[in-house]
Design a protein around this motif. Structure first.
Motif, PDB file in Angstrom:
ATOM      1  N   LEU A  32       4.373 -28.678  13.253  1.00  0.00           N
ATOM      2  CA  LEU A  32       3.374 -28.315  12.253  1.00  0.00           C
ATOM      3  C   LEU A  32       3.209 -26.801  12.131  1.00  0.00           C
ATOM      4  CD1 LEU A  32       1.142 -29.017  10.213  1.00  0.00           C
ATOM      5  CD2 LEU A  32      -0.453 -29.110  12.139  1.00  0.00           C
ATOM      6  N   GLN A  33       2.911 -26.132  13.209  1.00  0.00           N
ATOM      7  CA  GLN A  33       2.658 -24.681  13.154  1.00  0.00           C
ATOM      8  C   GLN A  33       3.914 -23.893  12.793  1.00  0.00           C
ATOM      9  OE1 GLN A  33      -0.244 -23.039  13.124  1.00  0.00           O
ATOM     10  NE2 GLN A  33      -1.099 -25.106  13.102  1.00  0.00           N
ATOM     11  N   LEU A  34       5.054 -24.297  13.315  1.00  0.00           N
ATOM     12  CA  LEU A  34       6.306 -23.593  13.005  1.00  0.00           C
ATOM     13  C   LEU A  34       6.631 -23.682  11.509  1.00  0.00           C
ATOM     14  CD1 LEU A  34       8.475 -24.757  16.023  1.00  0.00           C
ATOM     15  CD2 LEU A  34       7.625 -22.444  15.599  1.00  0.00           C
ATOM     16  N   LEU A  35       6.501 -24.888  10.960  1.00  0.00           N
ATOM     17  CA  LEU A  35       6.804 -25.070   9.539  1.00  0.00           C
ATOM     18  C   LEU A  35       5.777 -24.365   8.663  1.00  0.00           C
ATOM     19  CD1 LEU A  35       7.918 -28.813   9.476  1.00  0.00           C
ATOM     20  CD2 LEU A  35       9.358 -26.766   9.539  1.00  0.00           C
ATOM     21  N   PHE A  36       4.516 -24.395   9.088  1.00  0.00           N
ATOM     22  CA  PHE A  36       3.469 -23.707   8.335  1.00  0.00           C
ATOM     23  C   PHE A  36       3.770 -22.209   8.260  1.00  0.00           C
ATOM     24  CE2 PHE A  36      -0.536 -21.297   8.381  1.00  0.00           C
ATOM     25  CZ  PHE A  36      -1.006 -21.644   7.127  1.00  0.00           C
ATOM     26  N   ARG A  37       4.107 -21.593   9.395  1.00  0.00           N
ATOM     27  CA  ARG A  37       4.423 -20.153   9.394  1.00  0.00           C
ATOM     28  C   ARG A  37       5.648 -19.860   8.531  1.00  0.00           C
ATOM     29  NH1 ARG A  37       5.080 -19.445  15.037  1.00  0.00           N
ATOM     30  NH2 ARG A  37       3.611 -21.025  15.618  1.00  0.00           N
ATOM     31  N   LEU A  40       4.520 -20.124   4.959  1.00  0.00           N
ATOM     32  CA  LEU A  40       3.610 -19.015   4.662  1.00  0.00           C
ATOM     33  C   LEU A  40       4.382 -17.708   4.483  1.00  0.00           C
ATOM     34  CD1 LEU A  40       0.693 -18.125   4.276  1.00  0.00           C
ATOM     35  CD2 LEU A  40       0.540 -17.797   6.757  1.00  0.00           C
ATOM     36  N   ASP A  41       5.414 -17.502   5.302  1.00  0.00           N
ATOM     37  CA  ASP A  41       6.241 -16.293   5.160  1.00  0.00           C
ATOM     38  C   ASP A  41       6.890 -16.223   3.787  1.00  0.00           C
ATOM     39  OD1 ASP A  41       5.659 -15.416   7.703  1.00  0.00           O
ATOM     40  OD2 ASP A  41       7.526 -16.141   8.606  1.00  0.00           O
ATOM     41  N   MET A  42       7.223 -17.366   3.235  1.00  0.00           N
ATOM     42  CA  MET A  42       7.888 -17.385   1.934  1.00  0.00           C
ATOM     43  C   MET A  42       6.902 -17.363   0.768  1.00  0.00           C
ATOM     44  SD  MET A  42      10.880 -20.141   2.818  1.00  0.00           S
ATOM     45  CE  MET A  42      11.768 -19.974   1.286  1.00  0.00           C
ATOM     46  N   LEU A  43       5.765 -18.034   0.922  1.00  0.00           N
ATOM     47  CA  LEU A  43       4.823 -18.192  -0.188  1.00  0.00           C
ATOM     48  C   LEU A  43       3.687 -17.177  -0.200  1.00  0.00           C
ATOM     49  CD1 LEU A  43       4.500 -22.076  -0.183  1.00  0.00           C
ATOM     50  CD2 LEU A  43       5.500 -20.682  -1.986  1.00  0.00           C
ATOM     51  N   HIS A  44       3.310 -16.686   0.970  1.00  0.00           N
ATOM     52  CA  HIS A  44       2.180 -15.746   1.107  1.00  0.00           C
ATOM     53  C   HIS A  44       0.874 -16.340   0.584  1.00  0.00           C
ATOM     54  CE1 HIS A  44       5.168 -12.788   2.174  1.00  0.00           C
ATOM     55  NE2 HIS A  44       5.795 -13.025   1.033  1.00  0.00           N
TER      56      HIS A  44
END
Length: 188
Positions: A32-37, A40-44
């Motif tokens: 969960l956290q790995l995919l979220f980060r 987030l890095d791509m979408l901001h």
């Protein structure tokens, strides 16, 4: 659940394919956290990133029985996340272009409507100005401006002197200007 912590991703995936909810929960906790980060890095945008990750896990749960993963679960989830993010970005660009097109069409329509209204108002003002002219002066003015006859042609047609025609047109223009200036000053 403690026993599931020791399972490999591959073992968890096999259990997930059999409908094991605890195996799904363990995969969810691990990634969960790995995919979220990653999202987030791509979408901001945190909300967008959360939505993407939830979509990935929903797809994983719903299609687990159909999925054939030839790489690691980690690689599959990262690739799925990247694909979802790119799809969302592409959709967002298409939506932005569509909205821009709609906005331009709307503004064009408003401008066209405004122009049409302005033309109708101007026509009314001109007609009001023409109504203020004495009948003979109006006739001379219309022959000059509407029918585009020369002063000489108007003089011959109405049996007037060139000087009288010129004076009548000049006076008519003066009256028309005053009428239109009064009307236009109301809009300024």
């Amino acid at each position: 659940m403690a026993a599931y912590n020791s399972y490999t991703d591959q073992e968890l995936f096999v259990l997930l394919q059999q409908g094991d909810q605890i195996a799904f929960a363990q995969i969810y906790e691990r990634y969960l956290q790995l995919l979220f980060r990653h999202a987030l890095d791509m979408l901001h945008d945190e909300d967008e990133a959360r939505d993407v990750v939830q979509d990935i896990f929903q797809m994983l749960w719903e299609k687990a029985g159909e999925l054939e993963i030839h790489t690691s679960i980690r690689s599959f989830l990262y690739a799925s996340t990247r694909y979802r993010v790119l799809k969302r970005i592409r959709h967002s660009k298409v939506a932005d272009q569509y909205l821009s097109t709609l906005r331009n069409e709307f503004e064009s329509c408003v401008a066209s409507t405004d122009q049409s209204i302005a033309e109708k108002e101007l026509t009314k003002k001109i007609e009001a100005g023409l109504a203020k002219l004495p009948p003979k002066m109006r006739e001379v003015f219309e022959l000059s401006r509407v029918h585009e006859l020369s002063y000489k042609e108007i003089a011959e047609q109405l049996d007037l002197s060139d000087h009288t025609v010129k004076r009548q047109v000049s006076n008519a223009l003066k009256i028309m200007r005053e009428t239109l200036n009064k009307s236009l000053s109301l809009f300024v």
